[in-house]
Design an enzyme around this catalytic site. Structure first.
Site, PDB file in Angstrom:
ATOM      1  N   HIS A 189       0.823  -1.205   0.000  1.00  0.00           N
ATOM      2  CA  HIS A 189       0.000   0.000   0.000  1.00  0.00           C
ATOM      3  C   HIS A 189       0.866   1.269   0.000  1.00  0.00           C
ATOM      4  O   HIS A 189       0.580   2.232  -0.701  1.00  0.00           O
ATOM      5  CB  HIS A 189      -0.936  -0.002   1.214  1.00  0.00           C
ATOM      6  CG  HIS A 189      -1.717   1.265   1.322  1.00  0.00           C
ATOM      7  ND1 HIS A 189      -2.834   1.508   0.544  1.00  0.00           N
ATOM      8  CD2 HIS A 189      -1.510   2.384   2.037  1.00  0.00           C
ATOM      9  CE1 HIS A 189      -3.285   2.714   0.825  1.00  0.00           C
ATOM     10  NE2 HIS A 189      -2.503   3.268   1.727  1.00  0.00           N
ATOM     11  N   ARG A 296      -7.860  -5.806 -17.878  1.00  0.00           N
ATOM     12  CA  ARG A 296      -7.921  -7.090 -17.153  1.00  0.00           C
ATOM     13  C   ARG A 296      -9.301  -7.200 -16.501  1.00  0.00           C
ATOM     14  O   ARG A 296      -9.499  -6.760 -15.367  1.00  0.00           O
ATOM     15  CB  ARG A 296      -6.845  -7.158 -16.073  1.00  0.00           C
ATOM     16  CG  ARG A 296      -5.427  -7.361 -16.580  1.00  0.00           C
ATOM     17  CD  ARG A 296      -4.476  -7.553 -15.403  1.00  0.00           C
ATOM     18  NE  ARG A 296      -3.188  -8.070 -15.810  1.00  0.00           N
ATOM     19  CZ  ARG A 296      -2.103  -7.322 -15.988  1.00  0.00           C
ATOM     20  NH1 ARG A 296      -2.149  -6.021 -15.807  1.00  0.00           N
ATOM     21  NH2 ARG A 296      -0.958  -7.893 -16.331  1.00  0.00           N
ATOM     22  N   ARG A 332      -9.794  -7.881 -22.462  1.00  0.00           N
ATOM     23  CA  ARG A 332      -9.398  -9.290 -22.368  1.00  0.00           C
ATOM     24  C   ARG A 332     -10.481 -10.067 -21.632  1.00  0.00           C
ATOM     25  O   ARG A 332     -10.942  -9.649 -20.580  1.00  0.00           O
ATOM     26  CB  ARG A 332      -8.072  -9.423 -21.611  1.00  0.00           C
ATOM     27  CG  ARG A 332      -7.654 -10.870 -21.475  1.00  0.00           C
ATOM     28  CD  ARG A 332      -6.287 -11.021 -20.860  1.00  0.00           C
ATOM     29  NE  ARG A 332      -6.314 -10.823 -19.432  1.00  0.00           N
ATOM     30  CZ  ARG A 332      -5.244 -10.893 -18.652  1.00  0.00           C
ATOM     31  NH1 ARG A 332      -4.057 -11.112 -19.186  1.00  0.00           N
ATOM     32  NH2 ARG A 332      -5.331 -10.720 -17.364  1.00  0.00           N
ATOM     33  N   GLU A 431       1.112 -15.787 -24.871  1.00  0.00           N
ATOM     34  CA  GLU A 431       1.761 -15.901 -23.565  1.00  0.00           C
ATOM     35  C   GLU A 431       2.148 -17.345 -23.246  1.00  0.00           C
ATOM     36  O   GLU A 431       2.644 -17.653 -22.176  1.00  0.00           O
ATOM     37  CB  GLU A 431       0.872 -15.316 -22.459  1.00  0.00           C
ATOM     38  CG  GLU A 431      -0.548 -15.829 -22.426  1.00  0.00           C
ATOM     39  CD  GLU A 431      -1.418 -15.104 -21.394  1.00  0.00           C
ATOM     40  OE1 GLU A 431      -0.895 -14.435 -20.499  1.00  0.00           O
ATOM     41  OE2 GLU A 431      -2.658 -15.229 -21.501  1.00  0.00           O
ATOM     42  N   ASN A 454       4.627 -11.655 -19.047  1.00  0.00           N
ATOM     43  CA  ASN A 454       4.618 -12.150 -17.663  1.00  0.00           C
ATOM     44  C   ASN A 454       4.469 -13.661 -17.660  1.00  0.00           C
ATOM     45  O   ASN A 454       5.195 -14.369 -16.965  1.00  0.00           O
ATOM     46  CB  ASN A 454       3.470 -11.525 -16.866  1.00  0.00           C
ATOM     47  CG  ASN A 454       3.471 -10.017 -16.939  1.00  0.00           C
ATOM     48  OD1 ASN A 454       4.475  -9.425 -17.322  1.00  0.00           O
ATOM     49  ND2 ASN A 454       2.370  -9.394 -16.592  1.00  0.00           N
ATOM     50  N   ASP A 455       3.520 -14.144 -18.445  1.00  0.00           N
ATOM     51  CA  ASP A 455       3.344 -15.585 -18.515  1.00  0.00           C
ATOM     52  C   ASP A 455       4.298 -16.230 -19.515  1.00  0.00           C
ATOM     53  O   ASP A 455       4.738 -17.352 -19.309  1.00  0.00           O
ATOM     54  CB  ASP A 455       1.890 -15.929 -18.889  1.00  0.00           C
ATOM     55  CG  ASP A 455       1.002 -15.880 -17.658  1.00  0.00           C
ATOM     56  OD1 ASP A 455       1.382 -16.477 -16.644  1.00  0.00           O
ATOM     57  OD2 ASP A 455      -0.054 -15.228 -17.714  1.00  0.00           O
ATOM     58  N   ARG A 465       6.127 -17.440 -11.679  1.00  0.00           N
ATOM     59  CA  ARG A 465       6.301 -15.990 -11.598  1.00  0.00           C
ATOM     60  C   ARG A 465       6.095 -15.445 -10.192  1.00  0.00           C
ATOM     61  O   ARG A 465       6.402 -14.295  -9.910  1.00  0.00           O
ATOM     62  CB  ARG A 465       5.395 -15.267 -12.625  1.00  0.00           C
ATOM     63  CG  ARG A 465       3.927 -15.462 -12.410  1.00  0.00           C
ATOM     64  CD  ARG A 465       3.125 -14.997 -13.625  1.00  0.00           C
ATOM     65  NE  ARG A 465       2.491 -13.710 -13.437  1.00  0.00           N
ATOM     66  CZ  ARG A 465       1.543 -13.211 -14.213  1.00  0.00           C
ATOM     67  NH1 ARG A 465       1.140 -13.886 -15.284  1.00  0.00           N
ATOM     68  NH2 ARG A 465       1.004 -12.059 -13.966  1.00  0.00           N
ATOM     69  N   CYS A 503       1.550  -6.557 -23.746  1.00  0.00           N
ATOM     70  CA  CYS A 503       0.923  -6.003 -22.548  1.00  0.00           C
ATOM     71  C   CYS A 503       1.522  -6.577 -21.272  1.00  0.00           C
ATOM     72  O   CYS A 503       1.075  -6.296 -20.189  1.00  0.00           O
ATOM     73  CB  CYS A 503      -0.586  -6.224 -22.582  1.00  0.00           C
ATOM     74  SG  CYS A 503      -1.033  -7.962 -22.727  1.00  0.00           S
TER      75      CYS A 503
END
Ligand code: PEP
Ligand code: MG
Length: 577
Positions: A189, A296, A332, A431, A454-455, A465, A503
């Protein structure tokens, strides 16, 4: 003078006096009580007072920080009313004759642990909220007043163990110029808050609250991750210079806002934003993003206690499309499974959830759920330039299957005489390595690709990951990844009207920008704050040079070698990375 190194959480350099914000250590009464009714009354009064305080903070947070931050305190108020929390505390008081403070601590800790251990980042983040609310109730029972940061008479850097949403919401935002904390990560945070306040922050400094005193002169360098306490004249001068250099750079970025992302020799690419909810569109626009490269949508599902229906989804998609009347919005479809779960959708435990029933695979199993989303997107498509993107595609068969379901939805809408964009663009995330390797085959069925690094890294390099133990292997600059990216962009080059975007996080990494440009990427989608810096890089190079850099990198042997090489190239161009 001494220097400590921590985690970079928010960029920039600040020089100001330290203010050590120490939390009052709360000691609870562990003795059994004689009069449980009196304790129940104390507890109920504390709940009432906490409600009043939260309402004040909520209003302040909305006016200073926006609706989203205000919503945190609505969620806090909901914890105060949660029957499991209230009845749990009352049961401890009545049945075990615990003091009100002890009962609140025990029940809060119990809830905290349950949420903290959840794999899902959304729920583990809720753990911090529960702790924050529990501490508030506890302090109200014990009459403890926390140090007040709402009115400060000079500029300060806040030094703390960690900062809760309640701490940050009440701060005097004009005077607080930086954060340095013992604990925290880039996604905590405190980090998110520092980035939204646009103040430098270095976290994870372990014992900064013990080594710094209120009034010490400090530098928080959010560019290198260092803090310097009581610097000498020479250091101070050098930090002042670096600070000015960075401010000049930011000014330059600001001036680029409305300019195209175009190289010196005229290659234009598109810079767009990754968003998780409609409110995020404002940040993309503010930073000069021309559209959305990844919406997302799973957050719409995860932030709800029940499955969001067609109307609710339609309203969310429509609002994003309307925010970008001229630019693309890539929506997506649901990517649940892996590390993300929905409380209202029972899913079996899997041995390898990231290789299991995730994303499009789940949608094929739950076709009813998938169709609700597709109908909502189609209906919203008349309000802008909607693009539909399927995640976790591993072969052309899945693309065909998804498109067949989309066709069914179109037919339904035709029968119901409901309008939608008949030319809505359809694309897939690349991905999974098989999709990258067979990109030329898959491209036959779609209008665009978006590479999800990322994937793609996780699956290509066989590195979880989320697992810190193997994070050293998680390297988007690994030559294998660059070669896969090249395979994908080479396919797209050959097709008219087709584009390849990215992305994954790599698209917003300044160190990767020249490489990706040189590899032929058409669209870069990233978190809003990264857009200006990537634009600056793109506008500072020649496409021909970027291509030469990418070609050279493709022939190198390790990610490290590639990164060093790109870093050197950027230095020559006077670019930050
Ligand atoms: C990706 O995998 O790169 C991506 C953008 O998707 P997510 O991070 O949501 O899995
Ligand atoms: Mg992904």
């Amino acid at each position: 003078m001494f220097v400590k190194e921590g985690i970079i959480a928010s960029p920039g350099i600040v020089i100001a006096k330290a203010l050590v914000y120490e939390k009052v250590i709360v000691e609870v009464n562990k003795n059994k009580v004689e009069d449980p009714d009196k304790e129940i009354e104390k507890f109920q009064n504390a709940i009432k007072k906490s409600h009043e305080q939260l309402e004040t903070i909520r209003i302040q947070a909305i006016s200073e920080l926006g609706e989203e931050e205000g919503a945190i305190f609505e969620a806090h108020a909901m914890v105060l009313d949660d029957p499991e929390f209230v009845e749990g505390v009352e049961a401890e008081i009545n049945d075990s004759h615990l003091s009100a403070d002890n009962a609140v601590k025990i029940v809060t800790d119990r809830f905290y642990e349950i949420f903290d251990q959840m794999d899902d980042p959304y729920f583990s983040a809720r753990a911090a909220d529960i702790k924050d609310v529990g501490t508030r109730v506890l302090q109200n029972i014990l009459g403890i007043v926390q140090a007040d940061l709402s009115q400060l008479d000079e500029d300060v850097i806040i030094i703390a163990d960690d900062l809760t949403p309640s701490d940050t919401a009440q701060m005097d935002k004009k005077r607080v110029k930086g954060f340095a904390t013992n604990i925290g990560s880039r996604t905590s945070h405190t980090a998110i808050m520092a980035r939204s306040l646009e103040i430098p922050a270095v976290l994870g400094l372990c014992d900064i609250t013990e080594t710094v005193k209120t009034g010490d002169l400090m530098v928080v360098d959010g560019l290198t991750g260092r803090v310097c306490v009581n610097p000498g004249n020479e250091e101070l001068e050098s930090y002042e210079k670096e600070k000015q250099k960075y401010l000049d750079y930011l000014k330059e970025l600001e001036e680029l806002k409305d300019l195209d992302a175009i190289t010196l020799d005229g290659r234009k690419v598109e810079l767009v934003g990754n968003i998780g909810e409609p409110n995020d569109a404002a940040g993309v626009l503010k930073n000069g993003g021309v559209g959305v490269g990844l919406y997302r949508t799973e957050f719409l599902y995860m932030n709800s206690d029940v499955m969001p229906g067609e109307e609710k989804q339609f309203a969310a998609y429509r609002s994003v499309l309307e925010a970008f009347p001229d630019g693309p919005v890539i929506i997506r479809t649901l990517d649940i499974g892996g590390d993300k779960k929905l409380p209202y959708l029972p899913m079996d435990d899997e041995l390898n959830p990231f290789l299991g029933l995730r994303a499009i695979r789940l949608c094929f199993k739950e076709v009813g759920l998938f169709k609700i989303q597709l109908r909502a997107i189609l209906r919203a498509s008349v309000y802008g330039h909607a693009h539909i993107m399927f995640p976790m595609i591993s072969s052309i068969t899945e693309v065909r299957q998804a498109k067949a379901i989309l066709q069914d939805c179109m037919k339904e809408l035709d029968d119901e005489q409901i309008a939608y964009d008949k030319d809505v663009k359809v694309g897939v995330m690349i991905e999974i390595p098989s999709a990258a390797i067979a990109a030329d085959i898959i491209s036959k069925e779609v209008d665009f690709f978006s590479i999800g690094t990322n994937d793609l890294c996780q699956y290509t390099l066989a590195v979880d990951r989320m697992n810190q133990e193997v994070s050293y292997l998680y390297d988007p600059f690994n030559p294998a990844i660059l070669r896969l990216i090249q395979l994908v962009t080479a396919t797209s080059d050959k097709k008219d009207q087709f584009f390849t975007g990215m992305c994954g996080e790599m698209a917003g990494d300044p160190l990767a920008a020249i490489l990706l440009l040189g590899l032929g990427l058409d669209e870069f989608s990233m978190s809003a704050l990264s857009i200006p810096q990537i634009k600056k890089i793109i506008r500072s190079v020649r496409y021909e040079d970027a291509k030469a850099i990418a070609t050279a990198a493709l022939n190198m042997e390790t990610g490290e070698e590639i990164m060093d090489f790109v870093q050197e190239s950027m230095k020559k161009l006077n670019l930050y990375n």
